[in-house]
Enzyme design. Structure first.
Site, PDB file in Angstrom:
ATOM      1  N   HIS A 158     -39.697  82.698  14.769  1.00 46.02           N
ATOM      2  CA  HIS A 158     -39.168  83.592  15.377  1.00 46.02           C
ATOM      3  C   HIS A 158     -39.946  84.299  16.391  1.00 46.02           C
ATOM      4  O   HIS A 158     -41.048  84.835  16.371  1.00 46.02           O
ATOM      5  CB  HIS A 158     -38.666  84.638  14.505  1.00 46.02           C
ATOM      6  CG  HIS A 158     -38.060  85.615  14.686  1.00 46.02           C
ATOM      7  ND1 HIS A 158     -36.465  85.812  15.235  1.00 46.02           N
ATOM      8  CD2 HIS A 158     -38.317  87.298  15.320  1.00 46.02           C
ATOM      9  CE1 HIS A 158     -36.056  86.858  15.727  1.00 46.02           C
ATOM     10  NE2 HIS A 158     -37.372  87.758  15.963  1.00 46.02           N
ATOM     11  N   ILE A 159     -39.410  84.175  17.582  1.00 48.33           N
ATOM     12  CA  ILE A 159     -40.255  84.926  18.778  1.00 48.33           C
ATOM     13  C   ILE A 159     -39.254  85.841  19.474  1.00 48.33           C
ATOM     14  O   ILE A 159     -37.863  85.880  19.675  1.00 48.33           O
ATOM     15  CB  ILE A 159     -40.475  83.708  20.057  1.00 48.33           C
ATOM     16  CG1 ILE A 159     -41.177  82.594  19.423  1.00 48.33           C
ATOM     17  CG2 ILE A 159     -41.091  84.576  21.195  1.00 48.33           C
ATOM     18  CD1 ILE A 159     -41.539  81.565  20.511  1.00 48.33           C
ATOM     19  N   GLN A 160     -39.730  87.173  19.527  1.00 52.95           N
ATOM     20  CA  GLN A 160     -38.924  88.202  19.855  1.00 52.95           C
ATOM     21  C   GLN A 160     -38.272  88.038  21.238  1.00 52.95           C
ATOM     22  O   GLN A 160     -38.907  87.390  22.218  1.00 52.95           O
ATOM     23  CB  GLN A 160     -39.969  89.502  19.918  1.00 52.95           C
ATOM     24  CG  GLN A 160     -40.242  89.824  18.800  1.00 52.95           C
ATOM     25  CD  GLN A 160     -40.960  91.020  18.584  1.00 52.95           C
ATOM     26  OE1 GLN A 160     -40.755  92.178  19.059  1.00 52.95           O
ATOM     27  NE2 GLN A 160     -42.238  91.028  18.145  1.00 52.95           N
ATOM     28  N   LYS A 161     -36.947  88.430  21.657  1.00 52.40           N
ATOM     29  CA  LYS A 161     -36.375  88.661  22.754  1.00 52.40           C
ATOM     30  C   LYS A 161     -36.256  87.279  23.215  1.00 52.40           C
ATOM     31  O   LYS A 161     -35.945  87.102  24.558  1.00 52.40           O
ATOM     32  CB  LYS A 161     -37.347  89.465  23.845  1.00 52.40           C
ATOM     33  CG  LYS A 161     -37.612  90.972  23.278  1.00 52.40           C
ATOM     34  CD  LYS A 161     -36.611  91.649  23.249  1.00 52.40           C
ATOM     35  CE  LYS A 161     -36.821  93.152  22.989  1.00 52.40           C
ATOM     36  NZ  LYS A 161     -35.836  93.964  22.448  1.00 52.40           N
ATOM     37  N   THR A 162     -35.920  86.292  22.441  1.00 54.18           N
ATOM     38  CA  THR A 162     -35.455  85.159  22.984  1.00 54.18           C
ATOM     39  C   THR A 162     -34.032  84.532  22.235  1.00 54.18           C
ATOM     40  O   THR A 162     -33.994  83.224  22.607  1.00 54.18           O
ATOM     41  CB  THR A 162     -36.565  84.177  22.552  1.00 54.18           C
ATOM     42  OG1 THR A 162     -36.814  83.955  21.096  1.00 54.18           O
ATOM     43  CG2 THR A 162     -38.150  84.058  23.303  1.00 54.18           C
ATOM     44  N   GLY A 201     -33.692  84.456  19.034  1.00 49.67           N
ATOM     45  CA  GLY A 201     -34.494  83.905  17.880  1.00 49.67           C
ATOM     46  C   GLY A 201     -33.480  84.476  16.667  1.00 49.67           C
ATOM     47  O   GLY A 201     -33.337  83.810  15.619  1.00 49.67           O
ATOM     48  N   LYS A 246     -29.683  90.190   3.583  1.00 44.03           N
ATOM     49  CA  LYS A 246     -29.905  89.564   4.972  1.00 44.03           C
ATOM     50  C   LYS A 246     -30.505  88.240   4.648  1.00 44.03           C
ATOM     51  O   LYS A 246     -30.328  87.290   5.545  1.00 44.03           O
ATOM     52  CB  LYS A 246     -30.898  90.375   5.626  1.00 44.03           C
ATOM     53  CG  LYS A 246     -30.414  91.664   6.212  1.00 44.03           C
ATOM     54  CD  LYS A 246     -31.348  92.381   7.150  1.00 44.03           C
ATOM     55  CE  LYS A 246     -30.761  93.446   7.768  1.00 44.03           C
ATOM     56  NZ  LYS A 246     -31.534  94.258   8.599  1.00 44.03           N
ATOM     57  N   ARG A 271     -36.985  83.715   8.653  1.00 48.99           N
ATOM     58  CA  ARG A 271     -36.720  85.092   8.384  1.00 48.99           C
ATOM     59  C   ARG A 271     -35.549  85.293   7.417  1.00 48.99           C
ATOM     60  O   ARG A 271     -35.667  85.891   6.644  1.00 48.99           O
ATOM     61  CB  ARG A 271     -36.799  85.826   9.732  1.00 48.99           C
ATOM     62  CG  ARG A 271     -36.371  87.200   9.312  1.00 48.99           C
ATOM     63  CD  ARG A 271     -35.954  87.727  10.875  1.00 48.99           C
ATOM     64  NE  ARG A 271     -35.310  88.828  10.884  1.00 48.99           N
ATOM     65  CZ  ARG A 271     -34.858  89.448  11.885  1.00 48.99           C
ATOM     66  NH1 ARG A 271     -34.853  89.026  13.088  1.00 48.99           N
ATOM     67  NH2 ARG A 271     -33.948  90.632  11.675  1.00 48.99           N
ATOM     68  N   HIS A 295     -42.998  89.606  12.455  1.00 53.67           N
ATOM     69  CA  HIS A 295     -43.072  88.604  13.771  1.00 53.67           C
ATOM     70  C   HIS A 295     -44.338  87.562  13.709  1.00 53.67           C
ATOM     71  O   HIS A 295     -45.375  87.875  14.485  1.00 53.67           O
ATOM     72  CB  HIS A 295     -43.076  89.561  14.927  1.00 53.67           C
ATOM     73  CG  HIS A 295     -41.610  90.259  15.142  1.00 53.67           C
ATOM     74  ND1 HIS A 295     -40.441  89.450  15.305  1.00 53.67           N
ATOM     75  CD2 HIS A 295     -41.169  91.669  15.044  1.00 53.67           C
ATOM     76  CE1 HIS A 295     -39.522  90.209  15.505  1.00 53.67           C
ATOM     77  NE2 HIS A 295     -39.947  91.566  15.293  1.00 53.67           N
TER      78      HIS A 295
END
Length: 166
Positions: A83-87, A89, A113, A130, A140
């Site tokens: 999981h890469i933030q702001k992509t 994901g 979740k 996640r 992250h």
């Protein structure tokens, strides 16, 4: 007289603003010419020549990009979702557990979740993400953290699932 002049100036100012806005939105699509003397299509170069000073930092050979890997869900293979933030994901990770058509779909309970994604023939997970295991390797986690963490977490989870009463 002053009132009439101010109304006239207001109308002229609004008309000029309208024409400027219209020119900005409609003008580029028309061949009205450009300041450089070239046509608009000549100026719009989708693939400009590369900067000679630019050095590629990462090189991926074509054979690596086009390789096909067989994923055996019933075997021992595991997909580890980084999981890469702001992509996007989060959206893609949620899509993996909720929308992919599988032989045994992931069990997503309302209000939670996490979803449980088991293999078709046993109670082992095939997806490490996640949304299937939670933040098992930290918030992250990057590639190196996942490389060091995933085997241990999967061993713990699989041994706990094997010990659970059926």
């Amino acid at each position: 007289m002053v009132e009439r002049t101010s109304k006239f100036l207001l109308i002229v100012a609004v008309s000029v603003c309208f024409m400027l806005i219209l020119y900005q939105y409609v003008g580029p699509g028309l061949s009205l010419g450009s300041p450089s003397g070239r046509s608009y299509s000549e100026e719009l170069d989708l693939f400009p020549t590369p900067d000679p000073h630019y050095v590629k930092k990462y090189y991926f050979p074509v054979r690596e990009l086009e390789r096909e890997l067989a994923f055996d869900m019933k075997g021992e293979d595991v997909i580890v979702f980084l999981h890469i933030q702001k992509t996007g994901g989060t959206t893609f990770g949620r899509h993996l557990v909720q929308n992919v058509r599988l032989e045994v779909p992931c069990d997503c309970r309302p209000g939670q979740k996490k979803c449980t994604c088991y293999r078709p023939n046993r109670r082992e997970t095939w997806l490490f993400s996640r949304f299937s295991t939670g933040w098992s390797c930290g918030l992250h986690a990057d590639w190196t953290e996942l490389t060091n963490c995933v085997p241990g977490v999967l061993d713990r989870r699989d041994s706990a699932a094997a010990k659970a009463p059926r």
